[in-house]
Design an enzyme around this catalytic site. Structure first.
Site, mmCIF file in Angstrom:
data_model
loop_
_atom_site.group_PDB
_atom_site.id
_atom_site.type_symbol
_atom_site.label_atom_id
_atom_site.label_comp_id
_atom_site.label_asym_id
_atom_site.label_seq_id
_atom_site.Cartn_x
_atom_site.Cartn_y
_atom_site.Cartn_z
ATOM 1 N N HIS A 75 0.858 -1.187 0.000
ATOM 2 C CA HIS A 75 0.000 0.000 0.000
ATOM 3 C C HIS A 75 0.896 1.239 0.000
ATOM 4 O O HIS A 75 1.692 1.419 0.919
ATOM 5 C CB HIS A 75 -0.912 0.011 1.230
ATOM 6 C CG HIS A 75 -2.057 -0.951 1.119
ATOM 7 N ND1 HIS A 75 -3.121 -0.944 1.993
ATOM 8 C CD2 HIS A 75 -2.325 -1.934 0.222
ATOM 9 C CE1 HIS A 75 -3.987 -1.883 1.642
ATOM 10 N NE2 HIS A 75 -3.518 -2.508 0.581
ATOM 11 N N TYR A 206 -9.118 5.805 6.836
ATOM 12 C CA TYR A 206 -9.261 6.236 8.235
ATOM 13 C C TYR A 206 -10.271 7.373 8.267
ATOM 14 O O TYR A 206 -10.028 8.436 7.703
ATOM 15 C CB TYR A 206 -7.920 6.728 8.784
ATOM 16 C CG TYR A 206 -6.972 5.617 9.149
ATOM 17 C CD1 TYR A 206 -6.158 5.007 8.198
ATOM 18 C CD2 TYR A 206 -6.887 5.157 10.460
ATOM 19 C CE1 TYR A 206 -5.292 3.975 8.541
ATOM 20 C CE2 TYR A 206 -6.020 4.129 10.818
ATOM 21 C CZ TYR A 206 -5.237 3.547 9.856
ATOM 22 O OH TYR A 206 -4.369 2.526 10.200
ATOM 23 N N PRO A 298 -4.484 0.687 18.535
ATOM 24 C CA PRO A 298 -4.216 0.132 17.209
ATOM 25 C C PRO A 298 -4.291 1.151 16.065
ATOM 26 O O PRO A 298 -3.951 0.814 14.932
ATOM 27 C CB PRO A 298 -5.317 -0.927 17.040
ATOM 28 C CG PRO A 298 -6.404 -0.493 17.965
ATOM 29 C CD PRO A 298 -5.767 0.227 19.096
ATOM 30 N N LYS A 302 0.837 0.085 14.913
ATOM 31 C CA LYS A 302 2.242 -0.035 15.363
ATOM 32 C C LYS A 302 2.546 -1.267 16.214
ATOM 33 O O LYS A 302 3.705 -1.651 16.358
ATOM 34 C CB LYS A 302 2.632 1.213 16.181
ATOM 35 C CG LYS A 302 2.724 2.471 15.377
ATOM 36 C CD LYS A 302 4.009 2.503 14.581
ATOM 37 C CE LYS A 302 3.998 3.575 13.534
ATOM 38 N NZ LYS A 302 4.038 3.120 12.174
ATOM 39 N N TYR A 393 3.537 6.838 9.957
ATOM 40 C CA TYR A 393 2.788 5.614 9.648
ATOM 41 C C TYR A 393 3.698 4.540 9.058
ATOM 42 O O TYR A 393 3.577 3.359 9.389
ATOM 43 C CB TYR A 393 1.651 5.945 8.677
ATOM 44 C CG TYR A 393 0.569 4.881 8.630
ATOM 45 C CD1 TYR A 393 -0.548 4.967 9.453
ATOM 46 C CD2 TYR A 393 0.671 3.799 7.773
ATOM 47 C CE1 TYR A 393 -1.538 3.993 9.428
ATOM 48 C CE2 TYR A 393 -0.311 2.821 7.734
ATOM 49 C CZ TYR A 393 -1.408 2.927 8.563
ATOM 50 O OH TYR A 393 -2.382 1.960 8.532
HETATM 51 C C1 LIG Z 1 -7.148 -8.781 20.985
HETATM 52 C C2 LIG Z 1 -6.107 -7.990 20.232
HETATM 53 C C3 LIG Z 1 -6.413 -7.426 18.996
HETATM 54 C C4 LIG Z 1 -5.467 -6.674 18.299
HETATM 55 N N1 LIG Z 1 -5.814 -6.102 17.121
HETATM 56 C C5 LIG Z 1 -4.926 -5.307 16.511
HETATM 57 C C6 LIG Z 1 -5.288 -4.644 15.324
HETATM 58 O O1 LIG Z 1 -6.419 -4.761 14.855
HETATM 59 N N2 LIG Z 1 -4.348 -3.853 14.718
HETATM 60 C C7 LIG Z 1 -3.075 -3.707 15.236
HETATM 61 O O2 LIG Z 1 -2.245 -2.998 14.667
HETATM 62 N N3 LIG Z 1 -2.700 -4.352 16.345
HETATM 63 C C8 LIG Z 1 -3.593 -5.131 17.002
HETATM 64 N N4 LIG Z 1 -3.234 -5.751 18.135
HETATM 65 C C9 LIG Z 1 -1.845 -5.631 18.594
HETATM 66 C C10 LIG Z 1 -0.946 -6.715 17.972
HETATM 67 O O3 LIG Z 1 -1.689 -7.865 17.690
HETATM 68 C C11 LIG Z 1 0.179 -7.001 18.973
HETATM 69 O O4 LIG Z 1 0.936 -5.812 19.093
HETATM 70 C C12 LIG Z 1 1.097 -8.175 18.581
HETATM 71 O O5 LIG Z 1 0.385 -9.388 18.660
HETATM 72 C C13 LIG Z 1 2.315 -8.229 19.513
HETATM 73 O O6 LIG Z 1 3.011 -9.445 19.332
HETATM 74 P P1 LIG Z 1 3.670 -10.186 20.584
HETATM 75 O O7 LIG Z 1 4.332 -11.395 20.020
HETATM 76 O O8 LIG Z 1 4.424 -9.230 21.385
HETATM 77 O O9 LIG Z 1 2.440 -10.626 21.520
HETATM 78 P P2 LIG Z 1 1.282 -11.692 21.263
HETATM 79 O O10 LIG Z 1 0.957 -11.795 19.831
HETATM 80 O O11 LIG Z 1 0.174 -11.340 22.198
HETATM 81 O O12 LIG Z 1 1.935 -13.080 21.699
HETATM 82 C C14 LIG Z 1 2.147 -13.396 23.062
HETATM 83 C C15 LIG Z 1 1.993 -14.889 23.246
HETATM 84 O O13 LIG Z 1 2.340 -15.223 24.592
HETATM 85 C C16 LIG Z 1 1.501 -16.247 25.042
HETATM 86 N N5 LIG Z 1 1.477 -16.223 26.513
HETATM 87 C C17 LIG Z 1 0.915 -15.305 27.319
HETATM 88 N N6 LIG Z 1 1.124 -15.605 28.599
HETATM 89 C C18 LIG Z 1 1.844 -16.747 28.608
HETATM 90 C C19 LIG Z 1 2.372 -17.571 29.660
HETATM 91 N N7 LIG Z 1 2.212 -17.250 30.944
HETATM 92 N N8 LIG Z 1 3.067 -18.691 29.327
HETATM 93 C C20 LIG Z 1 3.221 -19.025 28.009
HETATM 94 N N9 LIG Z 1 2.751 -18.283 26.986
HETATM 95 C C21 LIG Z 1 2.079 -17.160 27.298
HETATM 96 C C22 LIG Z 1 0.157 -15.936 24.396
HETATM 97 O O14 LIG Z 1 -0.642 -17.101 24.272
HETATM 98 C C23 LIG Z 1 0.565 -15.369 23.041
HETATM 99 O O15 LIG Z 1 0.515 -16.325 21.992
HETATM 100 C C24 LIG Z 1 -4.173 -6.500 18.844
HETATM 101 C C25 LIG Z 1 -3.843 -7.081 20.076
HETATM 102 C C26 LIG Z 1 -4.806 -7.805 20.783
HETATM 103 C C27 LIG Z 1 -4.432 -8.386 22.131
#
Ligand SMILES: Cc1cc2nc3c(=O)[nH]c(=O)nc-3n(C[C@H](O)[C@H](O)[C@H](O)COP(=O)(O)OP(=O)(O)OC[C@H]3O[C@@H](n4cnc5c(N)ncnc54)[C@H](O)[C@@H]3O)c2cc1C
Length: 399
Positions: A75, A206, A298, A302, A393
């Site tokens: 995009h 947006y 969101p 980012k 962005y």
């Molecule tokens: C519900 C939701 C919707 C979102 N929607 C958007 C969106 O529409 N647009 C956008 O830009 N961003 C969105 N985000 C933000 C984006 O998805 C996150 O920033 C991204 O997933 C971060 O990646 P991560 O690997 O740090 O964390 P995560 O993807 O959350 O991965 C963390 C992992 O750790 C695991 N975990 C947690 N606790 C434990 C434990 N005690 N022991 C073992 N494993 C554990 C979880 O199961 C999970 O799989 C959203 C976030 C959430 C929570």
């Protein structure tokens, strides 16, 4: 009896941050074990982020996951829509960069497949994760991670380092004694839906309207991702398909006659959000990455990008610490990661407060609504204003 394992890096959380770190460490010859308390199919089926910055795409490709280049959609801009009119912000022209539409579900699937193919030790569906022995008082001590596997058997892993990549409800972040936590709550949330229709627009739209914010996004040729601002206490069961359609159409309506395609609502969820940063991101032999250390609203897309940016720095940090015996590496991690985090925090906060309607009854609301329109008019009228948005962005802000 506990089953014992030894690894260099134990990674709690097998989302995008945890899996990407495991793959980058593997490429550097460092072994790791990834633990996650959800199953891989559950994570792959959970819809979240959808926009990747060019740096995130580059990291995926460098790590060996290049499907994004074939199946992602580049995009070169977004539409900023207010007062019923759309204004294109041309990223390629203004910031010399682009973004990629490539859902987080695909990022996870790619990294999971890649790390499985490269022999990764991935343990999904586990329970009762507990971390101890972070080596804060005694550097010769090694972290221990205990957990129960899917059959309830107890395991213990001894590692040189432990990484908390366990998302926004992180257990690991609470192990950082004396950490400072900075946060801001918002009086609104997003109502997110997947709708079965063809795309409504070639790029993200947006929208700031008198009735509140809406975001028109895409997923595939037949399924689209749409969001609208709602109250954080909203319950999905109170929203019929018709009510969702009407709300979205009202938010995007304008003098140009723009309307969304209508189709069955396949999935709906309420996404509350807050801005959050924990500092430091390291405590002894524990390091935090991604949502475990910081979350953003969101609006600026980012969250996933920041998680991947942390991991790029963290992989280098771990390599320096474990392979080069560099005593400063771990100590420098927080400052290196937070420099980008705080810029993204500002950008996400700015876009959120620019586009969301203040709650009814807010005394300053009338002022803020008009101020938002003034700011939006300035952004689209001025190349400097549009460039600021484009750079933020795409993550191309000059340092
Ligand atoms: C519900 C939701 C919707 C979102 N929607 C958007 C969106 O529409 N647009 C956008 O830009 N961003 C969105 N985000 C933000 C984006 O998805 C996150 O920033 C991204 O997933 C971060 O990646 P991560 O690997 O740090 O964390 P995560 O993807 O959350 O991965 C963390 C992992 O750790 C695991 N975990 C947690 N606790 C434990 C434990 N005690 N022991 C073992 N494993 C554990 C979880 O199961 C999970 O799989 C959203 C976030 C959430 C929570």
């Amino acid at each position: 009896m506990s089953h014992a394992s030894r690894t260099q890096v134990a990674i709690v959380g097998g989302g995008p941050a945890g899996l990407m770190l495991s793959q980058l460490l593997h490429l550097s010859g460092i072994d790791s074990i990834v633990l996650d308390n959800r199953t891989a199919p559950t994570i792959e089926g959970t819809h979240r982020a959808g926009i990747l910055e060019a740096d995130s795409v580059r990291l995926l490709v460098d790590a060996g996951a290049d499907r994004v280049l074939r199946e992602g959609h580049r995009h070169d801009g977004i539409s900023l829509r207010f007062a019923g009119v759309s204004h294109r912000i041309d990223f390629a022209d203004l910031a010399g960069s682009s973004c990629w539409l490539y859902p987080q579900t695909e990022v996870f699937a790619d990294l999971h497949r890649l790390r499985t193919a490269t022999g990764g030790d991935l343990r999904y569906g586990i329970a009762d994760t507990a971390v101890s022995g972070l080596g804060v008082a005694d550097d010769t001590e090694r972290p221990r991670i205990r957990y129960a596997d899917t059959d309830g058997r107890s395991h213990e892993i001894v590692a040189d380092l432990v990484v908390g990549a366990d998302g926004s409800r992180s257990m690991c972040r609470h192990l950082v004694e004396g950490a400072e936590r900075f946060q801001r709550e918002y009086p609104f949330a997003w109502f997110g839906v997947l709708v079965e229709t063809p795309p409504n627009a070639p790029e993200l739209v947006y929208t700031r309207s008198e009735a509140g914010f809406a975001l028109v996004s895409q997923r595939t040729e037949t399924v689209q991702r749409l969001y609208f601002q709602c109250d954080p206490a909203e319950r999905v069961e109170d929203w019929s398909d018709d009510r969702i359609r009407e709300t979205l159409q009202t938010r995007v309506a304008g003098e140009d006659g723009f309307r969304l395609h209508e189709g069955p609502v396949l999935e709906r969820s309420v996404l509350p959000f807050r801005s959050f940063v924990q500092s430091p991101m390291r405590h002894g032999r524990l390091l935090l990455a991604g949502d475990a250390a910081h979350t953003v609203p969101p609006t600026g897309a980012k969250g996933l990008n920041l998680a991947l940016a942390d991991v790029r720095i963290l992989a280098e940090t771990v390599e320096r610490a474990l392979l080069k015996d560099d005593a400063d590496a771990l100590a420098e991690y927080t400052d290196r990661a937070l420099a980008r985090v705080w810029r993204a925090q500002h950008f996400s906060y700015w876009m959120t407060t620019l586009l969301h309607r203040p709650p009814r009854g807010d005394q300053a609301g009338g002022f803020d609504e008009r101020r938002q329109l003034g700011e939006l008019a300035s952004i689209v009228a001025s190349r400097a204003g549009s460039t600021y948005l484009a750079e933020g962005y795409t993550g191309r802000t000059p340092s």
